[in-house]
Structures are given as structure tokens and as C-alpha cells.
Design a protein around this motif. Structure first.
Motif, mmCIF file in Angstrom:
data_model
loop_
_atom_site.group_PDB
_atom_site.id
_atom_site.type_symbol
_atom_site.label_atom_id
_atom_site.label_comp_id
_atom_site.label_asym_id
_atom_site.label_seq_id
_atom_site.Cartn_x
_atom_site.Cartn_y
_atom_site.Cartn_z
ATOM 1 N N CYS A 160 0.616 5.446 0.134
ATOM 2 C CA CYS A 160 -0.270 6.591 0.287
ATOM 3 C C CYS A 160 -0.217 7.394 -1.008
ATOM 4 O O CYS A 160 0.852 7.781 -1.474
ATOM 5 C CB CYS A 160 0.147 7.450 1.472
ATOM 6 S SG CYS A 160 -0.233 6.639 3.028
ATOM 7 N N TYR B 181 0.849 -1.198 0.000
ATOM 8 C CA TYR B 181 0.000 0.000 0.000
ATOM 9 C C TYR B 181 0.879 1.240 0.000
ATOM 10 O O TYR B 181 1.804 1.362 0.802
ATOM 11 C CB TYR B 181 -0.886 -0.001 1.251
ATOM 12 C CG TYR B 181 -1.911 1.109 1.294
ATOM 13 C CD1 TYR B 181 -3.164 0.936 0.700
ATOM 14 C CD2 TYR B 181 -1.641 2.308 1.933
ATOM 15 C CE1 TYR B 181 -4.118 1.943 0.749
ATOM 16 C CE2 TYR B 181 -2.595 3.328 1.982
ATOM 17 C CZ TYR B 181 -3.833 3.138 1.393
ATOM 18 O OH TYR B 181 -4.777 4.141 1.443
ATOM 19 N N CYS C 16 -7.099 5.955 5.018
ATOM 20 C CA CYS C 16 -6.066 4.999 4.606
ATOM 21 C C CYS C 16 -6.215 3.668 5.349
ATOM 22 O O CYS C 16 -6.020 2.613 4.760
ATOM 23 C CB CYS C 16 -4.673 5.579 4.809
ATOM 24 S SG CYS C 16 -4.152 6.612 3.420
ATOM 25 N N HIS D 61 0.464 10.769 10.271
ATOM 26 C CA HIS D 61 -0.408 9.944 9.427
ATOM 27 C C HIS D 61 -0.221 8.442 9.632
ATOM 28 O O HIS D 61 -1.171 7.721 9.920
ATOM 29 C CB HIS D 61 -0.202 10.331 7.961
ATOM 30 C CG HIS D 61 -1.149 9.673 7.011
ATOM 31 N ND1 HIS D 61 -2.509 9.738 7.167
ATOM 32 C CD2 HIS D 61 -0.935 8.907 5.911
ATOM 33 C CE1 HIS D 61 -3.097 9.059 6.196
ATOM 34 N NE2 HIS D 61 -2.166 8.539 5.420
ATOM 35 N N GLU E 240 -2.502 5.641 11.501
ATOM 36 C CA GLU E 240 -3.008 4.462 10.781
ATOM 37 C C GLU E 240 -2.798 3.190 11.605
ATOM 38 O O GLU E 240 -3.678 2.333 11.682
ATOM 39 C CB GLU E 240 -2.285 4.302 9.434
ATOM 40 C CG GLU E 240 -2.880 5.104 8.299
ATOM 41 C CD GLU E 240 -2.284 4.677 6.964
ATOM 42 O OE1 GLU E 240 -2.243 3.476 6.670
ATOM 43 O OE2 GLU E 240 -1.823 5.557 6.216
HETATM 44 ZN ZN LIG Z 1 -2.179 7.301 3.781
#
Ligand SMILES: [Zn+2]
Length: 472
Positions: free
Chosen positions: A31, A29, A219, A244, A248
Motif C-alpha cells: 500500500c 503489493y 487497492c 483497510h 480488501e
Molecule cells: Zn491499500
């Protein structure tokens, strides 16, 4: 020899062992863009780093599932919608299209999944409800929902895994509504933001009232939906480490969806900053470039890609226009060598790959030592040129060298000469020149020709009409 990455979570270089018991699949993944403006060259360094990781995993034989979200709702977008006096869909649609065009110009492989936050509101709401059920989230009187760091720590979990945090200064229950907040400021962050007048027409209903999701929860919800509650790799720029990515982890692990105490993400990879002309990029210093700005200066996507892939991803890189000119020269050397090899190889079938492939792979296995990898490639180019000059290469060896290059380029993606694309802005100039000639405005036609020349392109007449060619 196995592939190794520096894992921000453990602050150590670790061998990459995917969660897949068969060791074949890898979930990754990255961002993605917040589509409120054109992505700048600093953003592109991070996206190219993601592309390099994906391409190299594929080179190593992994079946990669590459997910990159599109943040199409957050504080910055709301601000832009009101500045442009426009609608959310119009603003995000415009800049997402630009992002996809840029991705193509830079020859990035398109992610397998590009989820949009606005299309995942039910998943986001469901995740917030799970955090509520775990006692980790609370509603404020205005109808917003915040994540409680105190409660999270009270459950024996660690907040501050990617960065060290000073909890002495923490004031329990202090809240922050903005998605981006002061570095290492520990405060409860917004999962759901109650509707305020500035949001205009941008809101969704929720069990807590009308509002919109915070950036961080987007996210968590989308990555776990597409890759499962536990996946292999999570990438981003180092500026995303806190808050961030820290948030998460807190949200995704706090919801308790991972089986057998597995981690939300096994390997966290972060790309370093980019300087431009030796300084932090800023519009006021005149060193702020979007990809479009650079294409308009006459550089090609592959030159920019090459320049941005020079340095190790964890090193600060100084991007300069001189560096782009050197990139052009380096690629020309490569192109010339490949052209000679093609001529010599003819239709002969390739045999084994050249040894440079093994050296290249051994270097990239070490946490993507790309600078070292370019070093062996250009040494190989020099050696090949020498052998071409001595006439000591035969057609079969030339064919093998070309097949080797194909393999190397599956990771590097700088392509071959035939794939040099003409930036659309320059083709538009060429058309303008044709129109000027037709109208017998030769002064204007010559001025355009000179402008193209200054950008490194010459006009070549072909039976199909004039086209642009790179100046030698
Ligand atoms: Zn993100």
C-alpha cells in the motif's frame, strides 16, 4: 534453508513458497502513499520494510513484480484540496513528486508498477459491478454503494481474518462513509461515494450516479489488475490491517475472481509502529519529522535508511536523533574499513565470497532478522579491521571482502562512501555562502559555514570550486 515470513493471515511463521509453479516469480503489493502531504518518518519505516522485502527476494533469485499504488483520491485529499484552495491534480502532483524524490534519497528501488487510483476508475467500477452481481453490494438512495458484511458472511465467508472481530456488537446494515473508521467497528463500508458539495470538482460518472471510489476498493482493483486475482505478498503498516486490508480481502474474494478457491493474497506482512523520541509522533509534541525535516538537519538519506532498518520489522522501533548520530558513526566505521580494503585490493580480482554472506542470509531467511544480520556484519567489520591492522590480509582476500560487501549491500542499500549524497538544502546553503563572499558579506559567509559545520559538513576547496564534505 528456505525463506520464512510471519503471515498475519495464519499468525504463524511460514516458509515462502510462491504461487508460480516454477518457483521463480513473486508478486508483491505494498500500500503506497496517499499524496496529500509529505511522507513522515513513520511512513518511511513501512516503505523501507517493503524495499527490504523486495531486495531480499531479489537477492534470493526471485523475479519480483513490485507494485505500489498511489492513492490520489480519498477523504484526506479532498479535504486538502479545499484547504489549499487548489485542484486535485495540483495537490497530488506536488506530493507525488516529493514522494518520488524521497524514495530516491532513501535509495529505495522504484516499484515496477505505481498505479494511480484516478487512472483506474473503470476497473474500480467494474469490480463494484461484480460485487453487485454477487449480491454483496447495494446502492443507497443518495447514489452511494456499500459492501454488505451480513451478505458476505451469509455466503459462508469470513470477515475478520487479519484481526479478531466481535460480531455480537454488529448492527446489520449500519454504514460508514469515511475511509478510516473506529478500530474494529464492524459496519458496511463505502465502495462508491455519491457526490457531495464538499467534493467540489472531484467526481466521476458511474452506473450509480456521479461520485468517487472509496479508498479500500482502489487497492483491490489495482492490485488484482497488475498482479492477477491471486498473488504472493501484500505488505503494509500494522495500522492498515483493519479496516483497510480486511476490506480488501472481502472485496477481492467476494468478487469471486480467484481460480480454484485460491486466496486473494497468500502472505500478508505487516510492519510495526514507529515511536519518535519514545513517544507516538505528533506535531504538538515536536517529534513529528518528515524526511525533509531530517535532511535539513544535516542527516543523509543513507543515515536515515540505516537507522530505520535497525530493528525487526514486527517490533516497535524508537527512532531518535541520537540514534541517527549513532547511525552516522556506524556507517563511518564501515566506510573506513571499505576504504582500506579498496586500497589493499587494487585491481585484483575477487575470489569466493566471505562466510559472512551465508550467516547474513541465514538470519534474513528467518522472517528478516535484520538486527541479527547487522550484528554479523559489524562483527565481520571488526574482524576485518583487526586483520588489516595485523597485515594478515592479502589483496585477493581484500577483493573478496569487497565483493561480499557488494552482495550484502544489494539488500541493505546503504551504499559505499563514494555515494554519500549532499542534501540539496545544504548545497543551497553552500551557494548562498559563495554569493555572500562575492558580495563581501563575510559575516554572513562565516555564519553559513558555522551552520554547515553544526550539521556535520565542512567546505572543501577543489579545482572545480568549493564542495561539501562530511566532517570527520
Ligand atoms: Zn491499500
Amino acid at each position: 534453508m528456505g525463506l520464512k515470513f510471519f503471515n498475519t493471515l495464519t499468525r504463524a511463521v511460514e516458509e515462502f513458497v510462491p504461487l508460480d509453479p516454477a518457483g521463480k516469480r513473486a508478486g508483491m503489493y505494498c500500500c503506497g502513499p496517499t499524496v496529500y502531504d509529505f511522507a513522515h518518518v513513520g511512513n518511511w519505516r513501512t516503505f523501507l520494510f517493503g524495499d527490504l522485502v523486495r531486495r531480499y527476494l531479489e537477492f534470493k533469485g526471485y523475479a519480483v513484480n513490485h507494485v505500489m499504488n498511489v492513492t490520489d483520491i480519498d477523504d484526506k485529499i479532498i479535504k486538502r484540496v479545499s484547504e489549499m484552495n487548489s485542484s486535485l491534480a495540483e495537490v497530488t502532483g506536488k506530493f507525488e513528486k516529493a514522494f518520488l524524490d524521497d524514495l530516491k534519497s532513501l535509495n529505495c528501488r522504484v516499484p515496477h508498477g505505481m498505479p494511480h487510483a484516478t487512472e483506474h476508475i473503470p476497473e474500480i467500477v467494474a469490480l463494484i459491478e461484480k460485487l453487485m452481481a454477487q449480491g454483496l453490494a447495494y446502492r443507497t438512495p443518495d447514489g452511494s454503494v456499500y459492501f454488505s458484511i451480513e451478505k458476505y458472511r451469509g455466503q459462508g465467508r469470513q470477515y475478520g481474518q487479519l484481526v479478531k472481530l466481535n460480531f455480537e456488537e454488529m448492527r446489520a446494515g449500519e454504514r460508514v462513509r469515511h475511509d478510516e473508521y473506529a478500530k474494529e467497528a464492524i459496519a458496511d463500508f463505502a465502495l462508491w461515494k455519491a457526490r457531495v458539495p464538499e467534493d467540489g470538482a472531484v467526481f466521476w460518472p458511474s452506473p450509480w450516479g456521479d461520485g468517487r471510489p472509496g479508498w479500500h476498493i482502489e487497492c483491490s482493483a489495482m492490485s488484482m489488475k497488475l498482479l492477477g486475482p491471486s498473488f504472493d505478498l501484500h505488505l503494509g503498516g500494522e495500522d492498515l490491517m483493519f479496516p483497510h486490508h480486511e476490506d480488501e480481502i472481502a472485496q477481492s474474494e467476494g468478487a469471486g475472481l480467484q481460480p480454484n478457491h485460491q486466496r486473494f493474497v497468500k502472505y500478508w506482512l505487516h510492519g510495526a509502529h514507529l515511536l519518535v523520541e519514545g513517544k507516538k509522533m505528533s506535531k504538538s509534541l515536536g517529534n513529528f519529522f518528515t524526511l525533509r525535516d531530517l535532511l535539513a538537519k544535516g542527516f543523509t538519506g543513507r543515515e536515515i535508511r540505516y537507522a530505520l532498518l535497525q530493528a525487526h520489522y514486527r517490533e516497535t522501533f524508537n527512532f531518535t536523533l541520537d540514534g541517527l548520530a549513532s547511525a552516522r558513526a556506524a556507517l563511518m566505521r564501515l566506510d573506513e574499513c571499505l576504504a582500506k580494503l579498496r586500497e589493499l585490493a587494487g585491481d585484483v580480482k575477487a575470489g569466493d565470497h566471505a562466510p559472512v554472506l551465508g550467516q547474513f542470509s541465514a538470519l534474513l531467511d528467518e522472517d528478516l532478522n535484520i538486527a541479527g544480520a547487522w550484528g554479523v556484519i559489524f562483527e565481520w567489520v571488526r574482524d576485518t579491521n583487526r586483520r588489516l591492522a595485523e597485515n594478515s590480509l592479502d589483496a585477493a582476500a581484500a577483493a573478496s571482502a569487497l565483493a561480499t560487501w557488494e552482495k550484502l549491500d544489494s539488500v541493505l542499500g546503504v551504499g559505499a562512501l563514494a555515494e554519500v549524497e549532499v542534501p540539496p538544502e545544504l548545497n543551497a546553503l553552500l551557494e548562498a555562502r559563495q554569493a555572500a563572499r562575492k558580495a563581501k558579506d563575510f559575516k554572513r559567509a562565516d555564519a553559513i559555514r558555522d551552520e554547515l559545520k553544526a550539521k556535520g559538513w565542512v567546505i572543501e576547496d577543489t579545482p572545480k570550486g568549493p564542495r561539501l564534505k562530511r566532517a570527520a
